[in-house]
Design an enzyme around this catalytic site. Structure first.
Site, short mmCIF file in Angstrom:
data_model
loop_
_atom_site.label_atom_id
_atom_site.label_comp_id
_atom_site.label_asym_id
_atom_site.label_seq_id
_atom_site.Cartn_x
_atom_site.Cartn_y
_atom_site.Cartn_z
N LYS A 56 13.43 -28.70 -47.66
CA LYS A 56 14.69 -28.20 -47.09
C LYS A 56 15.14 -29.03 -45.89
O LYS A 56 16.30 -28.96 -45.49
CB LYS A 56 14.53 -26.74 -46.66
N HIS A 72 19.11 -25.41 -47.32
CA HIS A 72 18.62 -24.22 -48.00
C HIS A 72 19.59 -23.82 -49.10
O HIS A 72 20.70 -23.40 -48.84
CB HIS A 72 18.46 -23.08 -46.99
N PHE A 87 15.66 -12.66 -47.97
CA PHE A 87 16.07 -11.48 -47.20
C PHE A 87 15.74 -10.23 -48.00
O PHE A 87 15.91 -10.19 -49.22
CB PHE A 87 17.58 -11.51 -46.92
N GLU A 143 4.81 -18.47 -42.00
CA GLU A 143 4.34 -19.04 -43.26
C GLU A 143 3.10 -19.91 -43.06
O GLU A 143 2.14 -19.83 -43.83
CB GLU A 143 5.44 -19.87 -43.93
N HIS A 152 8.39 -22.64 -48.05
CA HIS A 152 9.74 -22.11 -47.90
C HIS A 152 10.42 -22.84 -46.74
O HIS A 152 11.56 -23.26 -46.87
CB HIS A 152 9.67 -20.60 -47.64
N CYS A 200 16.74 -15.45 -51.61
CA CYS A 200 16.33 -16.85 -51.70
C CYS A 200 15.10 -17.05 -52.57
O CYS A 200 14.70 -18.19 -52.83
CB CYS A 200 16.09 -17.41 -50.30
#
Length: 416
Positions: free
Chosen positions: A337, A342, A403, A316, A305, A165
Site C-alpha cells: 500500500k 489503499h 472497518f 498488526e 494490511h 477493506c
C-alpha cells in the site's frame, strides 16, 4: 470427505501503478508510488487533494462505449481485470463446463460515483425524481460479478462479498471453499473499487482517515514510519483464477501457486479502530495457519494490511510478533500500500497477486517512504524497507482488515 486442492492459474491487475499484472509487478519491485494530485474533480476545498488514481486508462480500449455507460467505474475495472486473468489462465471457454465456473467478487462500497451523481442530479432539479434507469443496476455492489458471468456465460455461484477493506480476501477464501468442497471447478475471484470521488474523499476526510500530506503526495503513504498520518485512497481491481488442481493439471495449465487456506475473524471492538492489542488479527492469522495446515515457522513472507495509519500498523505488527514468536524476525514483512495506496475492497486481491508474484519471481517488493523509526515497532522485524529484497518465497500470507472489525487472511504456497 477429502478436500480438493486449489491452485492459481490466472492473474489480472488494474492498479494505480500499472494497468496489467506485468506492469504492476515491474512498478512494485522498482518502488514506484502511484500517488498524485486528483484529476477527477476540483479539490480546492478538500483537506486531501491527492489519491492513487489509475493512469493512462481509457475504458473504451476494453469495453465499447454503449456497454461502458451502463457500468459504474468499479464494475468497468472488474471487467478489465477479470478479462486479463481469464486470458492469462488460457481457459478454453468453449470446452469448460460453465455450470461449474463461478464468480465471487469483493467490493467494499460498489457504485459510489453513480450514487453520488444521481443524488446530485436530483438535488439540482425541481424535485421530480428523474433517475437514470441504470441507476440501481450500476450502483449495487453485486453487479460486478453479475456482468462478468453474463459476458462469459459462467453459471456457477455468483455473488459479492462485502466486508469493507477485507472484501476481496473474503471472496478469495469463499472461492477456495467452493472449489475444495467440490461445488466448482473454476472460480473467477478478486475485487474492485472506485471510491476516488467527491463523496469518497469527503467522507474519509471527515473521519480523519486520510493522509493530508498535500505537499508531497508520492511520499504520503508511509507504513510503519513514525510520521505516518493516514492512508492514501486508491482505485482499481485485481482478479485471480482459482481452479481445482486435477482440472488444471488435466488441461496443462500454468500454475502460479497453491491456495492452501484462509482465515476470518472479528475484532468485536470498535467501528473503525483496530483492537490495540491486535486480538482479532492474532486470531485470523492463527485461523489461517490452521486452515492451511502450515506451521508458523514455514512462512517466509507476509504482505500486511499496513495502511499507514498510526494505530493499525502497530497493532498488526504486534500481532505478527505474537503469532510467529522469534520466527517473526525471519519473515520478509512488507506493505505494498506504500505504492498502490489503499484500494479498499480490492486491496485483498491486489495484495494477493503481489504475494503470488513475489513467490514466482523470488523478490519481495519494498515498503517505500520509510525514513523515521517508530519506537513502538520492534526494530528486529524485517519490514523490507525502501528496496526490494531477493528471497526464495515458498509460503506467503496476505492480511486484510476492514472497518467494522472484519479480518481476513489467505495463504499461498509454491506448488510441490
Amino acid at each position: 470427505m477429502e478436500l480438493k486442492r486449489v491452485v492459481v492459474t490466472g492473474l489480472g491487475a488494474l492498479t494505480p501503478i500499472g494497468n496489467t499484472k506485468d506492469e504492476f509487478w515491474d512498478a512494485l519491485i522498482s518502488g514506484k508510488s502511484g500517488a498524485a494530485p486528483i484529476t477527477y474533480f476540483d479539490t480546492e476545498k478538500f483537506k486531501t487533494k491527492f489519491a492513487c488514481e489509475l493512469k493512462n486508462f481509457n475504458v473504451e480500449d476494453f469495453i465499447n462505449r454503449k456497454d461502458a455507460r451502463k457500468m459504474d467505474r468499479f464494475a468497468q475495472y472488474a471487467m478489465v481485470a477479470s478479462d486479463e486473468a481469464i486470458v492469462d489462465s488460457k481457459l478454453d471457454l468453449e470446452k469448460v463446463n460453465k455450470l461449474r465456473v463461478g464468480v465471487i467478487w469483493g467490493a467494499g462500497i460498489g457504485g459510489l460515483e453513480t450514487f453520488q451523481q444521481e443524488v446530485l442530479n436530483f438535488a439540482d432539479g425541481d424535485g421530480t425524481p428523474r433517475f437514470n434507469p441504470f441507476f440501481i443496476p450500476k450502483m449495487i455492489a453485486d453487479i460486478a460479478p453479475g456482468n462478468i458471468s453474463i459476458k462469459h456465460g459462467f453459471m456457477g455461484p455468483n455473488y459479492t462479498t462485502v466486508s469493507a477493506c477485507a472484501s476481496s480476501a473474503n471472496a478469495i477464501f469463499d472461492s477456495l471453499n467452493m472449489i475444495r468442497l467440490g461445488h466448482c471447478d473454476v472460480i473467477v475471484t478478486g475485487g474492485s473499487e472506485a471510491a476516488v470521488t467527491i463523496a469518497g474523499m469527503g467522507g474519509f476526510n471527515a473521519m480523519h482517515a486520510l493522509s493530508t500530506r498535500n505537499e508531497s503526495p508520492e511520499t504520503a503513504s508511509r507504513p510503519f514510519d513514525a510520521t505516518r498520518d493516514g492512508f492514501v485512497l486508491g482505485e482499481g481491481a485485481g482478479a485471480i483464477i482459482l481452479e481445482e488442481y486435477e482440472h488444471a493439471k488435466a488441461r496443462g495449465a500454468k500454475i502460479y501457486a497453491e491456495l492452501l487456506g484462509g482465515g476470518l475473524s472479528s475484532d468485536a471492538h470498535h467501528m473503525t479502530a483496530p483492537h490495540p492489542d491486535g486480538i482479532g488479527v492474532i486470531a485470523v492469522m492463527k485461523n489461517c495457519l490452521e486452515n492451511a495446515g502450515i506451521k508458523p515457522e514455514e512462512v517466509d513472507h507476509i504482505n500486511t494490511h499496513g495502511t499507514s495509519t498510526p494505530l493499525g500498523d502497530v497493532a498488526e505488527l504486534k500481532a505478527i510478533s505474537e503469532v510467529f514468536g522469534d520466527h517473526a524476525q525471519n519473515i520478509n514483512i512488507n506493505s505494498t500500500k506504500s505504492m498502490t495506496g489503499h484500494l479498499l475492497g480490492a486491496a485483498g486481491a491486489i495484495e494477493s497477486i503481489a504475494s503470488i508474484l513475489a513467490m514466482e519471481h523470488g523478490i519481495v517488493p519494498p515498503t517505500i517512504n520509510h525514513k523515521v523509526v517508530d519506537e513502538n515497532i520492534d526494530p528486529k522485524l524485517n519490514l523490507t524497507l525502501n528496496k526490494a529484497q531477493k528471497r526464495d518465497v515458498k509460503v506467503v500470507m496476505s492480511n486484510t482488515f476492514g472497518f467494522g472489525g472484519h479480518n481476513a487472511c489467505v495463504l499461498f504456497k509454491k506448488l510441490d
